[in-house]
Design an enzyme around this catalytic site. Sequence first.
Site, PDB file in Angstrom:
ATOM      1  N   HIS A 267      -6.308  -7.228  -0.715  1.00 17.85           N
ATOM      2  CA  HIS A 267      -6.450  -5.781  -0.944  1.00 17.85           C
ATOM      3  C   HIS A 267      -5.683  -5.375  -2.205  1.00 17.85           C
ATOM      4  CE1 HIS A 267      -6.887  -6.365   3.481  1.00 17.85           C
ATOM      5  NE2 HIS A 267      -7.930  -5.582   3.280  1.00 17.85           N
TER       6      HIS A 267
ATOM      7  N   HIS B 215       0.814  -1.228   0.000  1.00 20.31           N
ATOM      8  CA  HIS B 215       0.000   0.000   0.000  1.00 20.31           C
ATOM      9  C   HIS B 215       0.847   1.277   0.000  1.00 20.31           C
ATOM     10  CE1 HIS B 215      -3.679  -2.211   0.410  1.00 20.31           C
ATOM     11  NE2 HIS B 215      -3.400  -2.671   1.619  1.00 20.31           N
TER      12      HIS B 215
ATOM     13  N   ASP C  27      -2.636 -10.576  -2.615  1.00 15.10           N
ATOM     14  CA  ASP C  27      -3.232 -10.085  -1.362  1.00 15.10           C
ATOM     15  C   ASP C  27      -4.690  -9.697  -1.656  1.00 15.10           C
ATOM     16  OD1 ASP C  27      -2.136  -8.670   1.455  1.00 15.10           O
ATOM     17  OD2 ASP C  27      -3.904  -7.700   0.602  1.00 15.10           O
TER      18      ASP C  27
ATOM     19  N   ASP D 112      -4.659 -12.845   3.152  1.00 19.59           N
ATOM     20  CA  ASP D 112      -5.886 -12.333   3.781  1.00 19.59           C
ATOM     21  C   ASP D 112      -7.142 -12.550   2.936  1.00 19.59           C
ATOM     22  OD1 ASP D 112      -4.767 -10.506   2.043  1.00 19.59           O
ATOM     23  OD2 ASP D 112      -4.677  -8.862   3.490  1.00 19.59           O
TER      24      ASP D 112
HETATM   25 ZN   LIG Z   1      -4.150  -7.184   2.509  1.00 24.56          ZN
END
Ligand SMILES: [Zn+2]
Length: 289
Positions: A120, A81, A118, A205
């Site tokens: 996200h 991120h 991931d 995740d």
């Molecule tokens: Zn994540």
Amino acid sequence: MTESPPAGRDLLEAVHSPEHVDRIERLAQRGGGSIDMETIVSEGSWVAACHAAGGAAALVDALMEGAAPTGASLHRPPGHHADATRAMGFCLFNNVAIAARHALDAHGLDRVLVFDWDVHHGNGTNDVFAEAPEVLFCSMHEWPLYPGTGPASDVGHGAGEGYTVNIPLQGQSGDPTWCSVVEHVVAPLAREFAPQLVLVSAGFDAHAEEQLATMIVSDAGFATMAGTVRRLGAELEVPVGVVLEGGYALDALARCVVGTLEVLTAAEPPPPPDLAVHPLAAEARERLA
Ligand SMILES: [Zn+2]
């Protein structure tokens, strides 16, 4: 298993602004504090973040020097991120972007694949390489979900147009979707790109036990995805490096990291999975053709 050296400033600043690097260092020196709702720096964060970035770069060195065909850098904080100027989403420095940049700059590579599984969107990596045709960034992620970026229409820009591939997936998707997207969409795109190095932003995740997202991928699903990546590396005869991202259901994280490492270090890549092409994978394939 080796202890990784901390990243020096040159490695960090190949991706991040000097101001961003200074900010993280000073915040840790002052004892820490919050950058945003999710992103906390403690006294030890500077050293930890430098090791996470340094570990990812050391992984690239080891792979490119032929130490092994596959490897992993298992550090926290995660990185995907963080963009050039900003820490966010638990991430201080973008470890996988630093590793990819290091592969291009220090090892003279022309093409690196960064595949982000991931749950996200890897917005930081996306933005760092948005204009870079030498990095194919491919992310599959739950949509909508934090950080809200990564629509299919984000394909990079300038010279990098077409070298960013975003595959948003509906929540509650499990192995049939995730494994099919990796096998039937990501792997063919990667073959076409012909990377000289494959890096995986490996968050765990999307697991069914994870509380931060709604996906229902199983331990076996992650092993299948790792198998596809391993087979890809073997086919292309290029090294595969896994860099740890998210995954906060700790038992599931531990099991899936071990499962991934078992697949990566097995004598042979596993055979292709007997897997139907999922409608979402078919749709993504058509869109990206
Ligand atoms: Zn994540």
